[in-house]
Write a protein that holds these residues in place. Structure first.
Motif, PDB file in Angstrom:
ATOM      1  N   ILE A  56     -31.279-112.259  43.578  1.00 13.22           N
ATOM      2  CA  ILE A  56     -30.682-111.489  42.495  1.00 13.22           C
ATOM      3  C   ILE A  56     -29.175-111.427  42.726  1.00 13.22           C
ATOM      4  O   ILE A  56     -28.718-110.957  43.772  1.00 13.22           O
ATOM      5  CB  ILE A  56     -31.281-110.076  42.422  1.00 13.22           C
ATOM      6  N   ILE A  57     -28.413-111.916  41.761  1.00 16.20           N
ATOM      7  CA  ILE A  57     -26.952-111.858  41.850  1.00 16.20           C
ATOM      8  C   ILE A  57     -26.469-110.497  41.374  1.00 16.20           C
ATOM      9  O   ILE A  57     -25.657-109.849  42.032  1.00 16.20           O
ATOM     10  CB  ILE A  57     -26.301-112.978  41.006  1.00 16.20           C
ATOM     11  N   ALA A  58     -26.965-110.074  40.200  1.00 20.42           N
ATOM     12  CA  ALA A  58     -26.523-108.794  39.644  1.00 20.42           C
ATOM     13  C   ALA A  58     -27.500-108.328  38.574  1.00 20.42           C
ATOM     14  O   ALA A  58     -28.243-109.114  38.000  1.00 20.42           O
ATOM     15  CB  ALA A  58     -25.133-108.933  39.034  1.00 20.42           C
ATOM     16  N   GLN A  59     -27.465-107.025  38.330  1.00 21.32           N
ATOM     17  CA  GLN A  59     -28.166-106.434  37.188  1.00 21.32           C
ATOM     18  C   GLN A  59     -27.078-106.156  36.155  1.00 21.32           C
ATOM     19  O   GLN A  59     -26.087-105.502  36.458  1.00 21.32           O
ATOM     20  CB  GLN A  59     -28.857-105.117  37.571  1.00 21.32           C
ATOM     21  N   ALA A  60     -27.241-106.656  34.947  1.00 17.89           N
ATOM     22  CA  ALA A  60     -26.181-106.532  33.949  1.00 17.89           C
ATOM     23  C   ALA A  60     -26.781-106.311  32.568  1.00 17.89           C
ATOM     24  O   ALA A  60     -28.001-106.213  32.418  1.00 17.89           O
ATOM     25  CB  ALA A  60     -25.325-107.802  33.954  1.00 17.89           C
ATOM     26  N   LYS A  61     -25.900-106.228  31.577  1.00 23.50           N
ATOM     27  CA  LYS A  61     -26.313-106.137  30.187  1.00 23.50           C
ATOM     28  C   LYS A  61     -25.847-107.391  29.469  1.00 23.50           C
ATOM     29  O   LYS A  61     -24.768-107.907  29.745  1.00 23.50           O
ATOM     30  CB  LYS A  61     -25.691-104.917  29.502  1.00 23.50           C
ATOM     31  N   SER A  62     -26.652-107.859  28.524  1.00 22.56           N
ATOM     32  CA  SER A  62     -26.261-109.045  27.766  1.00 22.56           C
ATOM     33  C   SER A  62     -25.279-108.637  26.679  1.00 22.56           C
ATOM     34  O   SER A  62     -24.911-107.469  26.558  1.00 22.56           O
ATOM     35  CB  SER A  62     -27.494-109.713  27.158  1.00 22.56           C
ATOM     36  N   ALA A 107     -28.996-106.110  43.809  1.00 24.20           N
ATOM     37  CA  ALA A 107     -28.226-107.323  44.082  1.00 24.20           C
ATOM     38  C   ALA A 107     -28.414-107.710  45.546  1.00 24.20           C
ATOM     39  O   ALA A 107     -28.341-106.870  46.435  1.00 24.20           O
ATOM     40  CB  ALA A 107     -26.759-107.106  43.771  1.00 24.20           C
ATOM     41  N   GLY A 108     -28.699-108.985  45.788  1.00 29.95           N
ATOM     42  CA  GLY A 108     -28.908-109.469  47.144  1.00 29.95           C
ATOM     43  C   GLY A 108     -30.382-109.595  47.516  1.00 29.95           C
ATOM     44  O   GLY A 108     -30.716-110.253  48.496  1.00 29.95           O
TER      45      GLY A 108
END
Length: 175
Positions: free
Chosen positions: A59-65, A29-30
């Motif tokens: 990149i705002i965040a790494q996430a899961k859908s 992120a960042g």
């Protein structure tokens, strides 16, 4: 200005300030990344040369859908399986879509690694050069044709005979 970029096997129409969710990309992120595969670019009705357009994103965040439910069933066989899957994704904020040279620093960062691997390869090659070459076994020569003619062909074996069927023992009569 807008652009159509391809990442993760999908295409996205982006403009500066847009937020999109794409297949997982490397980074924290960042971090700022450049989306290199620009298919089309333009502003309004005008189309620009896509090879000269660079799209940069943060990149705002790494996430899961969201969860995708996988349910398997076979009628009349008492077979039911339920599973789920959450795909990894990266949330991006498009910071700039514009003309200009594409970012080369990412390629320069990869170049030192390549130089280091070349240096390791050179040091690995030097000790190999000091070793004596392996001796090859002499090639076998073909047997002369006369020797092949002297040999007799193998005799064919007769097929095995089946054993005669056993006869049932005579039945003792009750009288």
């Amino acid at each position: 200005m807008f652009a159509i970029v391809r990442t993760g096997g999908k295409q996205y129409r982006v403009a500066a300030g847009d937020k999109i969710a794409v297949e997982k990309l490397a980074g924290e992120a960042g971090d700022t990344i450049t989306l290199d595969d620009v298919l089309l670019a333009g502003e309004g009705d005008n189309i620009a040369d896509a090879s000269k357009v660079a799209v940069s994103a943060e990149i705002i965040a790494q996430a899961k859908s969201e969860k995708v439910v996988v349910f398997k069933k076979r009628r009349r066989h008492n077979y039911r399986r339920k599973a789920g899957h959450r795909q990894q994704m990266t949330l991006l904020r498009i910071t700039d879509v514009g003309t200009g040279a594409k970012k080369a620093p990412a390629k320069q960062a990869a170049a030192p690694k390549k130089e280091a691997t070349e240096a390791k390869a050179e040091t690995a090659k030097k000790p190999a050069a000091k070793k004596a070459p392996a001796k090859k076994a002499p090639a076998k020569k073909a047997a002369p044709k006369a020797a092949a003619a002297d040999k007799k062909p193998a005799a064919k074996k007769a097929p095995a005979k089946k054993a005669p069927a056993k006869k049932a023992a005579p039945k003792a009569e009750d009288k």
